[in-house]
Design a protein around this motif. Structure first.
Motif, mmCIF file in Angstrom:
data_model
loop_
_atom_site.group_PDB
_atom_site.id
_atom_site.type_symbol
_atom_site.label_atom_id
_atom_site.label_comp_id
_atom_site.label_asym_id
_atom_site.label_seq_id
_atom_site.Cartn_x
_atom_site.Cartn_y
_atom_site.Cartn_z
ATOM 1 N N GLY A 6 0.896 -1.462 0.107
ATOM 2 C CA GLY A 6 0.293 0.033 0.054
ATOM 3 C C GLY A 6 0.661 1.311 0.060
ATOM 4 O O GLY A 6 0.029 2.527 0.218
ATOM 5 N N ARG A 57 -5.089 -1.829 2.606
ATOM 6 C CA ARG A 57 -3.767 -2.358 2.537
ATOM 7 C C ARG A 57 -3.399 -3.422 3.524
ATOM 8 O O ARG A 57 -2.773 -4.254 3.473
ATOM 9 C CB ARG A 57 -2.787 -1.334 2.740
ATOM 10 C CG ARG A 57 -2.923 -0.278 3.663
ATOM 11 C CD ARG A 57 -1.915 0.748 3.713
ATOM 12 N NE ARG A 57 -2.158 1.727 4.610
ATOM 13 C CZ ARG A 57 -1.509 1.451 6.075
ATOM 14 N NH1 ARG A 57 -1.156 0.409 6.184
ATOM 15 N NH2 ARG A 57 -1.901 2.209 7.155
ATOM 16 N N ARG A 84 -6.955 -4.978 -6.149
ATOM 17 C CA ARG A 84 -6.900 -5.214 -4.434
ATOM 18 C C ARG A 84 -8.230 -5.112 -4.118
ATOM 19 O O ARG A 84 -8.720 -5.997 -3.270
ATOM 20 C CB ARG A 84 -6.187 -4.041 -4.102
ATOM 21 C CG ARG A 84 -6.231 -3.897 -2.497
ATOM 22 C CD ARG A 84 -5.900 -2.615 -1.731
ATOM 23 N NE ARG A 84 -4.520 -2.148 -2.182
ATOM 24 C CZ ARG A 84 -4.111 -1.293 -2.988
ATOM 25 N NH1 ARG A 84 -5.137 -0.360 -3.278
ATOM 26 N NH2 ARG A 84 -2.965 -0.775 -3.025
#
Length: 259
Positions: free
Chosen positions: A106, A178, A146
């Motif tokens: 991230g 993240r 993601r």
């Protein structure tokens, strides 16, 4: 105090929330510098899951029909990819490896002094990295896949929780994407190490996060087949015998020369 005699230092572990095996205690070879670890385990064999989290991320995305072309390029030849980025960004290969790994955790690529990359390597490095098409492609792959990956695991988890492949849960509320992605990647990573441990535990001397050290050599292809059979993950494993080349560094006469 016992140089020249056979002795041992216990290497205990605890499993973190995601299942990752973390060394604990005042002296643990998982956390010391590479040189010290090499001396302590001289002649043993270091096994590394190549570009571990990128390999896992690409497969998680592929399950959902999401293409990650730049990650595939990195996985095809990680050495060439890292060296290219290092040249273009005027970085060492070691720093480049850290940067690329940071992306999947991230890290942001902007010139703000608050970002980890800018603080560690400077704003000029950030600007050079932003101009590299391959780096932007890597970030695009990560940012595009993601959220769908997390959503996919969420659909198979209990309400309010995110369950990874090692059946470890973490709370979703208040957790950035993240952090949730790291939970999934580290769970799959620990799942692979657990499979290897069940098969070769008696020969394993040290667990690293994406690798391990063994007393005896094992054919990497056999380990890859074991992991694929036991976990479903398709990864490549490299192996090297721990020791230094004479042109780089060699102890001369006494152990004092090492330290």
């Amino acid at each position: 105090s016992r140089l020249g005699t056979k002795s041992s230092i216990p290497q205990p572990y605890r499993q973190a929330t995601a299942g990752r095996w973390c060394g604990v205690g005042p002296i643990h070879l998982q956390t010391v510098c590479r040189e010290a670890r090499t001396v302590a385990l001289w002649g043993s064999y270091l096994f590394d899951i190549e570009a571990c989290h990128y390999a896992l991320f690409a497969q998680m995305a592929d399950r959902l029909g999401l293409d990650t072309p730049m990650i595939r390029q990195l996985l095809a030849d990680k050495k060439e990819f890292r060296e290219f980025v290092a040249r273009e960004a005027e970085l060492s290969v070691a720093d480049t490896k850290w940067v690329l790994t940071s992306f999947i955790y991230g890290a942001k690529l902007n010139a703000s002094y608050r970002t980890s990359i800018s603080q560690e390597l400077g704003q000029g490095t950030v600007e050079r990295l932003r101009e590299i098409a391959e780096v932007q492609g890597l970030l695009n792959d990560i940012n595009r896949a993601r959220k769908p990956i997390i959503r996919d695991y969420d659909s198979r988890s209990g309400p309010g929780w995110l369950c990874n492949d090692l059946r470890r849960n973490t709370r979703q509320k208040g957790s950035p994407q993240r952090v949730l992605l790291s939970h999934l990647l580290q769970g799959a990573e620990a799942q692979m190490l657990t499979a290897v441990g069940h098969a070769h535990g008696k020969d394993i001397q040290l667990l690293l996060h994406d690798g391990w050290v063994m007393k005896r050599p094992v054919e990497p292809g056999d380990l890859e087949n074991l992991i694929r059979t036991q976990t479903g993950w398709n990864v490549r494993i490299s192996v090297e015998k721990l020791g230094f080349k004479e042109s780089v560094w060699m102890p001369r006469n006494r152990y004092d020369d090492i330290f």
